[in-house]
Design a protein around this motif. Structure first.
Motif, short mmCIF file in Angstrom:
data_model
loop_
_atom_site.label_atom_id
_atom_site.label_comp_id
_atom_site.label_asym_id
_atom_site.label_seq_id
_atom_site.Cartn_x
_atom_site.Cartn_y
_atom_site.Cartn_z
N ASP A 83 0.42 -1.39 0.29
CA ASP A 83 0.05 -0.01 0.14
C ASP A 83 0.86 1.17 -0.01
N LEU A 84 1.15 2.01 -1.47
CA LEU A 84 2.00 3.26 -1.37
C LEU A 84 1.76 4.07 -0.86
N GLY A 85 0.32 3.77 -0.57
CA GLY A 85 -0.62 5.51 0.96
C GLY A 85 0.08 5.65 1.91
N LYS A 86 0.85 3.98 2.25
CA LYS A 86 0.93 4.03 3.81
C LYS A 86 2.29 4.31 3.72
N CYS A 87 3.05 3.39 2.93
CA CYS A 87 4.35 3.31 2.75
C CYS A 87 5.18 5.11 3.14
N GLU A 88 5.68 4.91 3.91
CA GLU A 88 7.21 5.52 4.35
C GLU A 88 8.55 5.30 3.99
N GLY A 89 8.84 4.75 3.32
CA GLY A 89 10.11 4.43 2.83
C GLY A 89 10.87 4.29 3.98
N LEU A 90 10.90 3.64 4.96
CA LEU A 90 11.56 3.50 6.39
C LEU A 90 12.37 2.27 5.67
N GLY A 91 12.64 1.24 5.18
CA GLY A 91 12.70 -0.02 4.43
C GLY A 91 13.17 -1.56 5.71
N MET A 92 12.26 -1.04 6.17
CA MET A 92 12.61 -2.57 6.90
C MET A 92 12.60 -3.74 6.03
N CYS A 93 11.71 -3.49 5.72
CA CYS A 93 10.98 -4.83 4.59
C CYS A 93 12.24 -5.17 3.65
N GLU A 94 13.11 -3.70 3.24
CA GLU A 94 14.12 -4.14 2.62
C GLU A 94 15.80 -4.58 3.57
N SER A 95 15.00 -4.12 4.86
CA SER A 95 16.39 -5.07 4.84
C SER A 95 16.47 -6.27 5.47
N MET A 96 15.16 -6.27 6.30
CA MET A 96 15.12 -8.13 6.00
C MET A 96 15.00 -9.09 4.95
N ALA A 97 14.48 -8.10 3.70
CA ALA A 97 14.42 -9.68 2.80
C ALA A 97 14.60 -8.55 1.18
N ASN A 98 16.07 -8.23 1.16
CA ASN A 98 16.30 -7.43 -0.27
C ASN A 98 16.12 -7.92 -1.10
N ASP A 99 16.00 -9.01 -1.31
CA ASP A 99 15.58 -10.03 -2.58
C ASP A 99 14.44 -10.30 -3.22
#
Length: 64
Positions: free
Chosen positions: A6-22
């Motif tokens: 949900d890009l309306g909620k996303c703040e780009g904090l990057g927790m998801c990327e740090s845990m699963a950058n694939d």
């Protein structure tokens, strides 16, 4: 399994990327997540689920 962002909620904090950058990448300019593979294999469910749960603004969900 399907990842929904949900890009309306996303703040780009990057927790998801740090845990699963694939599966997730945060665009530094737009500060929004890009789902690199919205349909990961079932074998990666636990890995992807942990990354989805790490989102502090609840912008990610798993369907299926």
């Amino acid at each position: 399994m399907h990842i929904v962002a949900d890009l309306g909620k996303c703040e780009g904090l990057g927790m998801c990327e740090s845990m699963a950058n694939d599966y997730f990448e945060v665009d530094e300019d737009e500060e929004l997540v890009t789902v690199l593979d919205a349909n990961p294999p079932e074998s990666d469910r636990a890995h992807v689920y942990a990354a989805v749960q790490a989102c502090p603004v609840l912008a990610l969900t798993l369907e299926g």
